[in-house]
Design an enzyme around this catalytic site. Sequence first.
Site, PDB file in Angstrom:
ATOM      1  N   LYS A 116      21.600  20.281   9.731  1.00 24.28           N
ATOM      2  CA  LYS A 116      22.807  20.029   9.707  1.00 24.28           C
ATOM      3  C   LYS A 116      23.463  21.369   8.316  1.00 24.28           C
ATOM      4  O   LYS A 116      24.835  21.308   8.189  1.00 24.28           O
ATOM      5  CB  LYS A 116      23.235  18.581   9.210  1.00 24.28           C
ATOM      6  CG  LYS A 116      23.399  17.538  10.439  1.00 24.28           C
ATOM      7  CD  LYS A 116      24.284  17.486  11.301  1.00 24.28           C
ATOM      8  CE  LYS A 116      24.544  16.320  11.867  1.00 24.28           C
ATOM      9  NZ  LYS A 116      22.682  15.913  12.835  1.00 24.28           N
TER      10      LYS A 116
HETATM   11  C1  LIG Z   1      22.721  16.321  14.028  1.00 24.62           C
HETATM   12  C2  LIG Z   1      20.868  15.615  14.362  1.00 24.62           C
HETATM   13  C3  LIG Z   1      21.160  16.191  15.853  1.00 24.62           C
HETATM   14  C4  LIG Z   1      22.006  15.949  17.448  1.00 24.62           C
HETATM   15  O1  LIG Z   1      22.451  17.186  17.052  1.00 24.62           O
HETATM   16  P1  LIG Z   1      23.824  17.118  18.188  1.00 24.62           P
HETATM   17  O2  LIG Z   1      24.673  19.125  17.019  1.00 24.62           O
HETATM   18  O3  LIG Z   1      24.950  16.190  17.454  1.00 24.62           O
HETATM   19  O4  LIG Z   1      23.366  17.425  19.193  1.00 24.62           O
HETATM   20  C5  LIG Z   1      19.105  16.612  16.129  1.00 24.62           C
HETATM   21  N1  LIG Z   1      18.439  16.210  15.245  1.00 24.62           N
HETATM   22  C6  LIG Z   1      18.883  15.950  14.133  1.00 24.62           C
HETATM   23  C7  LIG Z   1      17.465  15.538  12.680  1.00 24.62           C
HETATM   24  C8  LIG Z   1      20.527  15.679  13.890  1.00 24.62           C
HETATM   25  O5  LIG Z   1      20.645  15.527  12.551  1.00 24.62           O
END
Ligand SMILES: *Cc1c(COP(=O)(O)O)cnc(C)c1O
Length: 502
Positions: A116
């Site tokens: 993120k």
């Molecule tokens: C948010 C997240 C995901 C999922 O990603 P999306 O873009 O929502 O599909 C996968 N792994 C981790 C560690 C995340 O924080």
Amino acid sequence: MLYNSTQNAAEKVEAAQAISQGISKDGGLFVPQEFPKYDEATFKALLKEDYRGRAKKVFSDFLTDFTADEIADCVEKAYTEEKFGGSNPAPIAYTKLNGRPLNILELWHGPTCAFKDMALQILPHLLTKSLKKTYDGKDAVILVATSGDTGKAALEGFKDVEHTKIIVFYPVNGVSPMQKHQMNTQEGANVKVCAIKGNFDDAQTGVKKIFTTPEISEKLAENNMLFSSANSINWGRLLPQIVYYISAYCDLVNDGKIAFGDKINVVVPTGNFGNILASYYASLMGLPINKFICASNSNNVLTDFINTGVYDKNRHFYTTMSPSMDILVSSNLERLLYKLSGDSDETTRAWMNALKTEGRYEVTDEVKALMQEKFFGGFCDDGQTQATINRLFKEDNYLCDTHTAVAVNVYEQYVAKTGDTTPSIIASTASPYKFSRSVLEAVSPDGILPVNEFDMVDKLNELTGMPVPAPLANLKDKKARFSDVTEANEMPAYVLKALSID
Ligand SMILES: *Cc1c(COP(=O)(O)O)cnc(C)c1O
């Protein structure tokens, strides 16, 4: 470049408006009217750039209402060596499994050790510049309801960013001790963190209510503030994700792993569908991607959708060891449906309405065929996730987190099923130390588990020798700044007090 709403093609706004607003008035998501196409010469020029140079090029083609200086400022502030622990914020680890090369794109070198950060480190800068263009002179108030990762990443991104304030709410018993400590120790003069007595849904509902209460918005307006959103449907969060697929391709070429022009596959552990959609958008710009492999945990609503064309969220919800993928409504899927239906706002709106009212929709045979031509869906459960972590560590001494392990497992299923050995990039979305308990259990199934999460980090480090990322290593000794707990129905009062306008 202008942006449409997926639910109203007549809506046309500039990037700054799309980013300031977050979501369209009709409830649809903002999408670029068309995608810039990169030819051979453009990609060749990108080969010579570093990550920041590649980011500037991509941003400038989508944010045509930003100046080159504004874009450079955002990129330079976000992707510093200091924040990402090295000159390349998204390096590839070359490892192997079953004797086959595995190219792991590590997207977790940012300040909160999850992918993120790739978007949330730059979004605050994009947002403040967007607000200046659209609502000059106002301060943005960001409200976030979080089940863990997003809250911390948003806090780190917005901390001490001028003209912004951020308040994060989390369910008091709904986050891990590590996540709680990460948030409660947050630095920055413009941040607030508060636990609420309730679950994640209560927090989310509370935030939505505050956003839509006119008296609260008026109170903010009187004080030269306005609400804004940092959630994953904001265009300002999706765009930065396109960059790392293009950059990873350049790195593969520069490292001699593929020849220029070769096709690749991408494998993405998926929740809200933002990360994998960004790779699809990169392909619309000309990046040669053969297959998009969408990996899910036991919440396999997307696997079923890709295989059958029926999206049905009426099913059991599993709490898994890859919690960031415990999602039954993948909001960014709406953007793919819009594209696959030939930019049809009417069709997209009908499906989204069916999802709202019945929790289910079925796409046309044509859209299903288009989707299956490009996407492969697969899933695995917690047992398979841990077995994959164990095998990858035993075979090549590479330690991955639970989300990444789901992707690796599904990639193996894909190769077994199709025999397709196109070189592939696996998106790695979190540091293994962020999920120390499950990772420790996986590499040492018979070991004794420490009680305290920080001791688990140390134990995992002892066992594997893999360095603990600095932001997690320092955490243990940090003092908590925040300890507020409130009832869900007290959230509006809390916000006004936090902003000193009660
Ligand atoms: C948010 C997240 C995901 C999922 O990603 P999306 O873009 O929502 O599909 C996968 N792994 C981790 C560690 C995340 O924080």
